[in-house]
Enzyme design. Structure first.
Site, short mmCIF file in Angstrom:
data_model
loop_
_atom_site.label_atom_id
_atom_site.label_comp_id
_atom_site.label_asym_id
_atom_site.label_seq_id
_atom_site.Cartn_x
_atom_site.Cartn_y
_atom_site.Cartn_z
N PHE A 1 -2.61 -7.49 -5.29
CA PHE A 1 -3.58 -6.69 -4.56
C PHE A 1 -4.93 -6.79 -5.24
O PHE A 1 -5.01 -6.96 -6.45
CB PHE A 1 -3.11 -5.23 -4.49
CG PHE A 1 -1.86 -5.07 -3.66
CD1 PHE A 1 -1.94 -4.88 -2.29
CD2 PHE A 1 -0.61 -5.15 -4.25
CE1 PHE A 1 -0.80 -4.77 -1.52
CE2 PHE A 1 0.55 -5.04 -3.49
CZ PHE A 1 0.45 -4.84 -2.12
N HIS B 1 11.47 12.19 -2.84
CA HIS B 1 11.85 13.57 -3.09
C HIS B 1 11.04 14.04 -4.30
O HIS B 1 10.72 13.22 -5.17
CB HIS B 1 13.36 13.64 -3.42
CG HIS B 1 13.83 15.02 -3.79
ND1 HIS B 1 14.01 16.01 -2.85
CD2 HIS B 1 14.14 15.56 -5.00
CE1 HIS B 1 14.43 17.11 -3.47
NE2 HIS B 1 14.51 16.86 -4.77
N GLU C 1 12.23 -0.99 -9.97
CA GLU C 1 11.65 0.34 -10.01
C GLU C 1 11.94 1.06 -8.70
O GLU C 1 11.63 0.57 -7.63
CB GLU C 1 10.14 0.25 -10.24
CG GLU C 1 9.80 -0.44 -11.55
CD GLU C 1 8.31 -0.58 -11.76
OE1 GLU C 1 7.60 0.42 -11.61
OE2 GLU C 1 7.86 -1.70 -12.05
N LYS D 1 3.60 -9.08 -3.67
CA LYS D 1 2.29 -9.74 -3.58
C LYS D 1 1.30 -9.05 -4.49
O LYS D 1 1.54 -7.93 -4.95
CB LYS D 1 1.78 -9.76 -2.15
CG LYS D 1 1.57 -8.39 -1.53
CD LYS D 1 1.13 -8.52 -0.08
CE LYS D 1 0.94 -7.14 0.54
NZ LYS D 1 0.82 -7.16 1.97
N TYR E 1 14.93 11.02 -17.44
CA TYR E 1 15.27 9.92 -18.34
C TYR E 1 16.65 10.15 -18.92
O TYR E 1 17.00 11.26 -19.26
CB TYR E 1 14.24 9.81 -19.48
CG TYR E 1 12.85 9.50 -19.00
CD1 TYR E 1 12.58 8.30 -18.36
CD2 TYR E 1 11.82 10.41 -19.19
CE1 TYR E 1 11.31 8.01 -17.90
CE2 TYR E 1 10.53 10.12 -18.75
CZ TYR E 1 10.29 8.92 -18.11
OH TYR E 1 9.03 8.63 -17.67
#
Length: 156
Positions: free
Chosen positions: A111, A86, A81, A109, A93
């Site tokens: 969270f 900007h 991803e 990691k 898409y």
């Protein structure tokens, strides 16, 4: 194995992801299709990277990128991803996204909360902006990779 493959150049169509980046996190991301994700070196470390991104034949912008399973969301498929630093007026898409991954920020990691995840992503973005201002990274913004003719999909 994070740095051995860098810089890593990749190009592919932007597909709809999980819809979390913009809506839940306020940090829109562009997602690559599975074939592009699977073409990444199998031993590249999961985690957060930074580099340059270009949509179609547009301008080249700073970006931060996540490779992995997003432990907070317990993904079952690996994803790549890209958050382009900007603001775009419209979704893109189906457009071709070209990226150059130039450095590694941190490992993936989990969270404890959505707020902690958002905070970490904001820190990653600031770190990416700082590092991409270094001369050795700035020169990659001008790489010929970002100026290839339409329709060529290459990973190297």
């Amino acid at each position: 194995a994070a740095m051995r493959h860098l810089p890593y150049f990749c190009r592919g169509a932007v597909v709809k992801g999980f819809g979390r980046g913009s809506k839940e996190l306020g940090i829109p991301t562009a997602n690559f299709c599975e074939q592009v994700v699977e073409s990444f070196p199998s031993d590249i470390s999961t985690g957060v990277y930074y580099g340059w991104a270009c949509v179609g034949n547009g301008d080249v912008h700073k970006m931060v990128l996540s490779i992995g399973w997003n432990p907070f969301y317990k993904n079952i498929k690996k994803s790549v991803e890209t958050h382009i630093i900007h603001t775009f007026k419209d979704d893109f898409y189906g457009e071709i996204l070209s990226i150059a991954i130039v450095g590694y920020i941190r490992s993936e990691k989990n969270f404890s909360s959505l707020e902690a995840l958002i905070s970490a992503i904001q820190e990653d973005i600031e770190e990416a902006k700082r590092r991409l201002d270094l001369p050795e990274h700035l020169k990659l913004k001008e790489d010929n990779f970002f100026h290839l003719s339409e329709g060529k999909t290459v990973n190297h």
